[in-house]
Design an enzyme around this catalytic site. Structure first.
Site, PDB file in Angstrom:
ATOM      1  N   ARG A  58      80.195   9.973 -33.488  1.00  0.00           N
ATOM      2  CA  ARG A  58      80.706   8.613 -33.316  1.00  0.00           C
ATOM      3  C   ARG A  58      81.965   8.412 -34.151  1.00  0.00           C
ATOM      4  NH1 ARG A  58      81.384   8.157 -37.879  1.00  0.00           N
ATOM      5  NH2 ARG A  58      79.958   7.643 -39.575  1.00  0.00           N
ATOM      6  N   ASP A  67      76.503  -0.545 -43.880  1.00  0.00           N
ATOM      7  CA  ASP A  67      75.204  -0.448 -43.186  1.00  0.00           C
ATOM      8  C   ASP A  67      74.042  -0.371 -44.172  1.00  0.00           C
ATOM      9  OD1 ASP A  67      75.897   2.198 -43.882  1.00  0.00           O
ATOM     10  OD2 ASP A  67      75.249   3.068 -41.968  1.00  0.00           O
ATOM     11  N   GLY A 166      83.547  12.834 -41.023  1.00  0.00           N
ATOM     12  CA  GLY A 166      83.335  11.398 -40.846  1.00  0.00           C
ATOM     13  C   GLY A 166      83.056  11.014 -39.404  1.00  0.00           C
ATOM     14  N   ASP A 213      74.962   5.707 -37.826  1.00  0.00           N
ATOM     15  CA  ASP A 213      75.271   6.869 -36.995  1.00  0.00           C
ATOM     16  C   ASP A 213      74.172   7.143 -35.978  1.00  0.00           C
ATOM     17  OD1 ASP A 213      77.167   6.836 -38.911  1.00  0.00           O
ATOM     18  OD2 ASP A 213      76.571   8.691 -39.885  1.00  0.00           O
TER      19      ASP A 213
END
Ligand code: NG1
Length: 492
Positions: A58, A67, A166, A213
């Site tokens: 992603r 998050d 990342g 993720d």
């Protein structure tokens, strides 16, 4: 059961969407790749695979390092993914056998499912198969030892998500292992449930990450980004990105293996300490148990603005020492280490509570604004709104560099080139290296921007990196990206 029309799953009722089994058709995008992996599986194990799993990486458009504090994020699934070919093992019933198509770089692995463990070596990053083991263990824990049948599994893996960049290669691997194991165990493949299991079990690798993720790996949908909320429960809302805009990912090639360093957990620890510090100032009797800013915000009925003022008022120092915290809470250093620091952050002497808290609160506000502007833009185009999106991305990056201190000199060089090209860009994912994500006004502008990056950044790489990436004109390290589907399951 009705198909949801995007090929990613079936809807079983409100809020429940499953990973539907799809027939692998010769015109499917993944057909060639799966055929190659199937042939490798056959060569390795002497049989055909029973099914294939595909789980994407992603790119996070905005909402970094929020998050694990409970706040929402806005990622999209990319086309790069982990693909597994999976078969049961009829002869060695309890064996898990793993083979990676990239035999030169990833060693074969085999273990007994009856004595599953994910022991991590202390220094260095975990071996690649440990991420897979996390997923298997996640399903084992979810079902409980008694219900988990140690059915033998043979797996061939093919991954093209850039590593430690990342773009969430680790979560794609963990989530693919969860999906494959869940299917072998005959579980109902509820996307949100699998995302939650994947987020929980990836923590066995040692990072105290949030669930971004794994959530987008399951909830992603072609053509849109997702606003993912974690509180009060996991929820994903599709967000249509502004028409014509093109998002570009550029890899700085400075690799950052989170699990091999303590940087990520240090930030998590600072956020948890800041939350407790503030909760204590609010005289909450359970202040020690409040570890996410969102829970504190809710407990005190604050909103984004009042919370920010409260942080500024109660966290006045730029650096807090162990002594500051111990004195304020009336505890000894041993208690600080045992109760409030994680295994790999025991060395921490200083804590930047104010800066970390301000980043999280302001970034969470930017995510909400970004989504609102996208929704307005879907109704009518406005130059002013578009400019605002770019500004939010730039502010996010500045905050990550200054307040969160998770940029990298190579990332800064990419950002400086982007500024020169008048393109809004920010580091994406955990940072300390890895990729940037940039928003261009059109596909033509994206092509020009990519050329500028190739000329001013990639052509200047040191010889060993040039040798690796120039033959393919750097297309694997800088590319335009479009939102793709979440996890998929195919039968031959
Ligand atoms: P990366 O390192 O980009 O996969 C990590 C965390 C996310 C989130 C981002 C920062 C894992 C598996 N993922 O992403 O949950 O916290 O950093 O926003 O650790």
């Amino acid at each position: 059961m009705t198909a949801n029309g995007n090929g990613t799953g079936d809807i079983l009722g409100p809020g429940i969407e499953i990973v539907a089994q799809q027939k692998l058709q010769p015109d499917a995008k993944m057909y060639g790749r799966m055929q190659r992996l199937g042939a490798f599986f056959k060569e390795q194990f002497g049989a055909e695979p029973d099914f294939f799993v595909r789980v994407p990486g992603r790119v996070n458009i905005i909402g970094e390092h929020v998050d694990y504090c409970g706040y929402s994020v806005l990622p999209m699934a990319v086309t790069q993914s982990i693909v597994l070919a999976v078969g049961s093992n009829p002869t060695e019933l309890h064996q898990l056998q793993l083979r990676n198509l990239d035999q030169a770089n990833f060693q074969n692995f085999q273990c007994d499912l009856k004595s599953l463990s994910v022991e991590l070596p202390l220094p260095g990053g975990p071996a690649w198969y440990k991420y897979f083991m996390c997923g298997v263990r996640g399903i084992e824990e979810h079902l409980g030892r008694k219900k988990f049948s140690p059915i033998g599994m043979r797996i061939a893996v093919d991954g093209n998500v850039p590593l430690a960049a990342g773009l969430s290669s680790s979560s794609a691997m963990v989530s693919s292992a969860v999906l494959a194991t869940a299917h072998v165990q005959g579980m109902k493949l509820d996307r949100k449930e699998l995302a939650s299991i994947s987020a929980k079990c990836e923590q066995y690798i040692g990072t105290h990450s949030g669930g971004m993720d794994q959530a987008i790996a399951y909830l992603g949908r072609e053509g849109c980004a997702h606003h993912i909320e974690f509180h009060p429960q996991l929820n994903g809302t599709p967000v249509i990105l502004p028409a014509g805009k093109c998002f570009v990912v550029a890899n700085s090639l400075a690799q950052k293996n989170k699990a091999a360093s303590s940087d990520y957990n240090e930030r998590v620890v600072e956020c948890r300490l800041a939350t407790r510090w503030l909760a204590r100032h609010k005289n909450l009797s359970n202040w020690q148990e409040i570890i996410r800013f969102i829970d504190l915000e809710e407990a005190c009925g604050m909103n984004n603005e009042t919370f920010e003022s409260f942080i500024k008022e109660k966290l006045t120092k730029w650096v807090y020492t162990r002594a500051d915290i111990c004195q304020e809470w009336g505890i000894k250093e041993q208690e600080l280490e045992a109760k409030y620091l994680t295994a790999n952050t025991q060395h921490m002497q200083q804590f930047k509570l104010r800066q970390r808290a301000l980043h999280v609160i302001q970034e969470s506000g930017r995510v909400v604004k970004f989504r609102k502007i996208c929704e307005q833009l879907a109704l009518h185009a406005s130059e002013e709104d578009i400019k605002q999106l770019g500004l939010l991305m730039r502010q996010s990056h500045e905050s990550l560099r200054e307040l969160y201190e998770c940029s990298h000199p190579d990332v800064e060089r990419l950002i400086a080139i982007s500024e020169k090209q008048n393109v809004s860009a920010r580091v994406t994912g955990a940072g300390w290296g890895g990729c940037i994500v940039a928003m261009c006004d059109s596909q033509e502008d994206a092509a020009k921007y990519i050329n500028a990056l190739k000329r001013d950044y990639y052509a200047q790489l040191p010889p060993h990196l040039l040798e690796r990436h120039q033959p393919n004109d750097f297309n694997e390290v800088v590319f335009a990206t479009f939102p793709g589907n979440g996890a998929e399951l195919f039968v031959p």
